[in-house]
Design an enzyme around this catalytic site. Structure first.
Site, mmCIF file in Angstrom:
data_model
loop_
_atom_site.group_PDB
_atom_site.id
_atom_site.type_symbol
_atom_site.label_atom_id
_atom_site.label_comp_id
_atom_site.label_asym_id
_atom_site.label_seq_id
_atom_site.Cartn_x
_atom_site.Cartn_y
_atom_site.Cartn_z
ATOM 1 C CB CYS A 27 20.940 46.741 13.669
ATOM 2 S SG CYS A 27 21.185 48.180 14.670
ATOM 3 N N GLY B 6 24.091 41.822 16.953
ATOM 4 C CA GLY B 6 23.963 42.861 17.966
ATOM 5 C C GLY B 6 23.592 42.250 19.292
ATOM 6 C CG ASN C 62 21.287 46.440 9.805
ATOM 7 O OD1 ASN C 62 22.247 46.998 10.325
ATOM 8 N ND2 ASN C 62 21.402 45.345 9.065
ATOM 9 N N GLY C 63 21.709 49.976 9.823
ATOM 10 C CA GLY C 63 22.489 50.775 8.877
ATOM 11 C C GLY C 63 22.963 52.071 9.498
ATOM 12 C CE1 TYR D 294 34.430 38.741 13.253
ATOM 13 C CE2 TYR D 294 33.129 40.755 13.082
ATOM 14 C CZ TYR D 294 33.770 39.797 13.854
ATOM 15 O OH TYR D 294 33.746 39.881 15.208
ATOM 16 C CB SER E 186 34.815 34.788 12.362
ATOM 17 O OG SER E 186 36.095 35.219 12.759
ATOM 18 C CG ASP F 77 41.899 36.215 12.293
ATOM 19 O OD1 ASP F 77 40.683 35.929 12.184
ATOM 20 O OD2 ASP F 77 42.357 36.823 13.274
ATOM 21 C CG ASP F 78 37.696 37.161 10.193
ATOM 22 O OD1 ASP F 78 37.979 38.343 10.474
ATOM 23 O OD2 ASP F 78 37.242 36.369 11.025
#
Lengths: 478, 478, 478, 478
Positions: free
Chosen positions: B13, B39, B114-115, B255, B296, B358-359
């Site tokens: 979120c 999101g 958020n969480g 990320y 990313s 790549d991450d």
């Protein structure tokens, strides 16, 4: 350039065709998605199912026009052609979306066109005076009228006659019950490439990135004056004229084409990187970092950074969810700094001397906004470097700038532009630098590039645009 | 990581709130668009118009949920909170989209979260046994039940009590007729920042990029255990607990967060670039170029390139028009190489030894596809370098990986992974390297980062997840 | 007839035009809604704004094609024409939706057509052989080609020449920058009426109900062979031919037209009631009640009831929310009696002897279902009375039955039909009864009605349909 | 009454449930479509698939909420309940659309409600003070809270206790993993019927027309105070109270219910016809014809016509394509007579003395418009006859008139109303006439009808509405 707004250049189309694959329409769908950057206003596909042609087209992105499996399933058959279209606001009617599908008592023809004819107006006037009826505003229908009025014996001969009557920039793909045809104007303004899938189907597309997307291997570029005929026996290269001289649109390399495409054997990303590198040589600056304007100037910025030895920083972030939206900040909010689409990375920029690399400047509005964004984010200096020469003259071969008055460089000196956009310095790549960086190496002026937007050196007569162009020169200041 | 497909990590979120602006809902709209990357499944806004709370929410992107001016105009008022939501497939019901709006006879409350709570299940079970009724599947409602059941006198005291009852990762924003509240869990797993607009309105958002978008100046980060109360008198920082220890989610740096955001004073792009640079030191390779996986890993790749002295090439192009589509290549076409979304630039890659940065690697599927794309495009060698340590353990604080079985590094050695993805070599950034590169410098383990996904060192008890976690350890191989 | 399904007859269109009103397009919108029963597949409007013609058209109901104020506002101007269209499945492309809008260098023309040409195929073939290009499948474009190829001096003269070249049934409305034109074929198959609003604007519409809806007072019907020219000086009645003979489509009275419309001075509801009354005289039955099939047979049923002295009961209820739906009962559910659209009123019907009055029988499928519904609901006897003669012959002037094989009365005797539909008795109105009940009183065969569907007495040569018709006669049984 | 506009009465819901059929959700879909007239604002279905409950709901018509097969296919299972909802403008949030689906750790419950509770406000206040949280504005959730707070042992016992706590008008259908429950308030205000399909599935619905639509045979009406429990063993009739007295809503017979439904053994069409006949006796008039206002007054008009010996004419035509539209005539056009929805048949009406039969008058606005339409169409006299007594008092049991001020007959005498609507005469059916015409014959006041809207004789205490009602009486004039 960034922002898909009033001030950007617009390509007029992308075309795709395939012959000999059980899922021709589906592959055309994927091919068109790969060409989506060439036109977002409309899309369509015409497929040939054992001689019966059916089509579907609509306004919007390819994914919006083709929303349901059922729409593709209707388009069964082993051959298909497709089109993505850019349209100026106001005439965005589905009538203008291609491919056009013509049904006659004796045959049906699908027609897709990328380019702009310079004698369209006079041809249309003449055809109308003979009773011809046109249904769209675009100049695409003209070819069909010319074909139907030809007295030659075969469709191929009629098509050749028609191709010699139209002038300007054109890449056509046609589909009949028997064959697919692809033709490129005598200057080859627009790119057009041919490939073959593992299963043997022949694919023709505006850019090689569409060949890659459908898993087709590159065979060759279609060359100026060529008419390629594809049918169940394979493909055959004909010429509708031998009077040709390559003048490939340099804006394809600078801005339009996808970086993973190759045009005339030159990779677009590599060309852009060379432009950036050459620009670094021609216009160096004592600064802390290079920042490219996403997405089109990323390659040029990396070239500039490598050649100059400056770090290449991600100083501007493009919001990846920039859908069209009807909800806009009010004027008041805009003044308070509310913005979308492009964000400066304060942590990177603050206190730094920045070289901002962009591919081109059209009206200057966008460039001015970005300079201002960077300054607000704390940039100590902003040096703008443009990886192409100043855009001064309109294009009549398929790019949507036909008024000199709209081009900032057509009306202002470089220093005036610098002041308008608020940059600490501004420099452009030289014409020679551009030609060398792309390095087409063809035996033609500018190594085979069209440089008309920069210097007014049009490789063909302008026909119906001649008068308008003269007026435009007279009116503009510089 | 790239492709928004089954194998990527998903944030749960983003939250946004503003108090004291005549166009509160409109600014919330723009703020949510800036947080859209957190999101994409649903979005909503609740506004406070002179004490009357109204809301609008729906499934889809912010621009899809708010399509018409009229929808924003209904949400008049000088305060508003908003939410963007990620949801796992299957439960994508509008019931779960936030902010939740609770209407009581005596008050109304908007709630955005958020969480992830670690004791949600037991709290819900207990509340239900007492007659409580829940309407969504998410754990967000729990806080409201706890508040309403508190016997303390004021809303603020009730909220504090409730915040001490829930455990895990949470960044809450609440809106009542009198005030806006923002609270962060005792470890500060999720980022939460506060700013102020030129006109004096207080803004709170998951990331600073949303402050920038609405033209708000950064004031401070919300800190672990804090409860910020915003009303017409300004803002006031309270604490619901002093028992705190920072453990900021390291995946935000790696990320999730936007590169132009700052978390705990560290710019995300700069942190990623440092990770890439450190990776180049830890795991150098003799190669011709560096290629980052867009979007990313662009920052990390540029860090790797600069540190290693290798050129940083645009070897992979992301299709910018990747809308969700119901039309997919058939299995047969997929095998023939038909693809969308990501294209290798043949002209750049062919014959070259490539370092692909790549991450992170989650399941390995995407990484394997990209290595294979590069090899098909002619890469002579592909050396994969991951700018974070191997992901081995689930997250219980708000990221959508809760099964160790799904993580390739939870079940395979690095060399096994290398073979699976088909790379010529594979190396990860060390844990120490990660901590140093981000360099939070807080007085807490790992300088204040949560490193649990890499080493299982969870900074809190796991409560309801304890048993599941133990089983998961027992089942996995490595 | 009821159910808008495979077995019903379909009108091919409704047309509307207005000249001299500041809100011309808006009035056209309301006029088209009043004509919606004449075509539900597509709709469009072309408006004339100080000589500039603009149009909007689309698939669906008028209210679906014009969803937003903005769409009407684009169509500013003091004159407009509109069209509603019926289309057979499969060719439902927006290309065929009218009015067609033709743009020439020297003029623009909007064209709307209701009817069917009998020499369309041969005209089109001829025009194509001369280089003409058609864009739709419909025969409407032909008129435009003929106009443009005429060598006469004025548009009006060119139009007259073209109107003498096309044959069959047609009611045309055309719009140019200078005038609106309405023309009716020499037999006047389709209705077309003219009225005037209080403010003096001239209105032309397929049915008088559309005049009523826009508050226009009826002036006169357009008569066979007339060409009415409307411009800023008012209207002027011209003749493109004097070789006329009225043959008004009797199905307009029986089924198509709205009951509140008047055609040739006869009210449609009153005519239907007379048909029902006459049917009661011709085919009385000893029964308990009369039931009309909603909605089209309500008038005839009331006439039958009054004349017979039997009570007129609401024995069948039509679901007023019958939207198109993709969700259908499965075959199994259908057999278990799950149904929509039409419901028998058990409480009324059970144990009773019912006279079921319907306007016509096409294929018999629907009639069979309704008889079966009534029997299931407990009707002791069901006597079917049809308020028109048996439909045996196709129509070539604008109604969608062109195959004799599809008409049950073209292949079966009345007694066979009775058995097929499961009725206890079945009787039709006589031809003489129909002619008398409508009572047009014109000096022409059948008092000016076209009775061809009943007796094959076509008032014109059939041109391109001649051969097809002969074959059809040869193949059919009765 | 006609026009679905501000001045009509609105039912609050329709409910449907089925247990024991493989296609339970699909049958519920068809059942809800048959009940669509009871609510057009929202619809939903909850299905039970082997103990797992899933739901889908949305705003709009049933056919709009369920657009795709996939939506039904998700709702697999052998039992389902559904709901159609009417909502007052402004609160049309999907949160209020039913069935509500409650998920607990130990069970899930689907709940659908038709009616209005008279003690909702005080119950909700009490529950909230105990920590209860409500998510919708409707009073439906209250039952669930009461059930969950009951200390009885089984769900059935808890439900019975809850049913004794709520007061007013209610028809509930509940679905759990084990059973379907249907309950009717002690006065039986709302209709609720039970049937059985050929395959043995038990069906419960607001009206018998929904049983017919799904091919279910009527078993019995649910009676006041009953709780019917349906599970795999069949159905069982329980009583939650024996303290009952039938008071069936007379407006169901007058206006709401579909004519093909039977309530308490009385067919609705037949009842309406009787009302019309009785009205003809009570209030005869010397006139030329009877005209019913479509669609709801067609039955009453036919009763009036038969009893009076006057012809029953189709003098008003309802446009069958009246979709909701955002495009409206401007005020100016409205004054010029531009109208939609209802058209007078001039040819029938002109010069005639008309008896206009309507079912009821609410605010008088619509009635005035229709009288005016008839006069404009040339009616010599318009005599309005209303087939029910004057509406003077609000309903608190589930019909949307809760303000006496809005009822014209609550504030004006019959003669004043006559003048307001512009009729030549106006008469209403007497209360006695209504009771006799319906003829329920139950052993209760008014033969078991609720007549409160006519005479204020409410069959129950008004609880939370008591005060509001008293004020309303004091404020109104008559």
């Amino acid at each position: 350039m960034t922002f898909s707004d009033e001030s950007s250049l617009n390509e007029e189309c992308g075309v795709f065709g395939i012959w000999g694959h059980r899922e021709a329409a589906r592959l055309t769908y994927f091919g068109l998605r790969a060409l989506q950057h060439r036109g977002q206003e409309g899309a369509g596909i015409v497929a040939n199912n054992h001689g019966v042609l059916k089509g579907h087209r609509g306004l919007g992105l390819v994914s919006q026009v083709f929303k349901q499996e059922a729409q593709l399933e209707r388009l069964r058959g082993e051959a298909a052609i497709g089109h993505v279209r850019y349209a100026t606001a106001g005439t965005s009617s589905v009538d203008n979306v291609q491919p056009l599908l013509f049904r006659f008592a004796d045959e049906s023809v699908g027609l897709a066109h990328n380019g702009n004819l310079t004698n369209a107006y006079s041809l249309r006037k003449k055809l109308e005076s003979q009773g011809g009826i046109f249904h769209s505003d675009s100049d695409t229908e003209i070819l069909m009228h010319l074909i139907r009025r030809s007295h030659r014996d075969t469709f191929e001969e009629q098509l050749k006659e028609a191709l010699n009557t139209v002038h300007g920039g054109f890449a056509y793909i046609l589909l009949t019950k028997d064959a697919m045809y692809a033709a490129l104007d005598p200057n080859g303004f627009r790119p057009l490439a041919m490939g073959k899938t593992a299963s043997g189907a022949i694919v023709i597309a505006s850019e090689t990135c569409a060949l890659d997307t459908v898993g087709a291997e590159f065979i060759r570029d279609i060359k100026p004056g060529e008419l390629v005929v594809v049918n169940d026996d394979g493909y055959r290269v004909e010429h509708f004229t031998w009077d040709t001289q390559p003048a490939i649109c340099s804006m394809e390399f600078i801005y339009f084409a996808r970086p993973d495409s190759n045009i005339a054997g030159v990779n677009v990303h590599a060309a852009r990187k060379s432009m950036g590198a050459r620009l670094a040589e021609e216009a160096p600056v004592d600064a802390d970092m290079v920042i490219g304007v996403p997405n089109s100037s990323i390659s040029a910025a990396s070239g500039y950074a490598e050649a100059s030895g400056l770090p290449n920083e991600l100083g501007l972030v493009k919001n990846q969810y920039v859908a069209r939206t009807f909800i806009q900040p009010t004027q008041e909010l805009r003044e308070q700094g509310v913005r979308m689409k492009l964000s400066p990375v304060r942590g990177v920029i603050a206190g730094k001397r920045v070289v901002m690399v962009d591919d081109s400047i059209v009206r200057g509005t966008t460039c001015r906004r970005i300079v201002s964004l960077l300054k607000e984010a704390g940039a100590a200096e902003v040096h703008v470097r443009i990886a192409s020469p100043p855009l001064k003259y309109p294009c009549f071969y398929g790019i949507d700038i036909q008024k000199r008055e709209e081009l900032i460089a057509g009306n202002h000196t470089v220093d005036e532009i610098r002041q308008i956009i608020g940059a600490d310095s501004l420099e452009y790549l030289s014409e020679e630098g551009l030609v060398d960086a792309i390095g087409l190496g063809l035996d033609a002026p500018y190594q085979g590039l069209c440089m008309a937007y920069f210097n007014g050196d049009y490789p063909t007569p302008l026909y119906d645009y001649e008068e308008e162009y003269r007026k435009s020169l007279a009116n503009s200041a510089v």
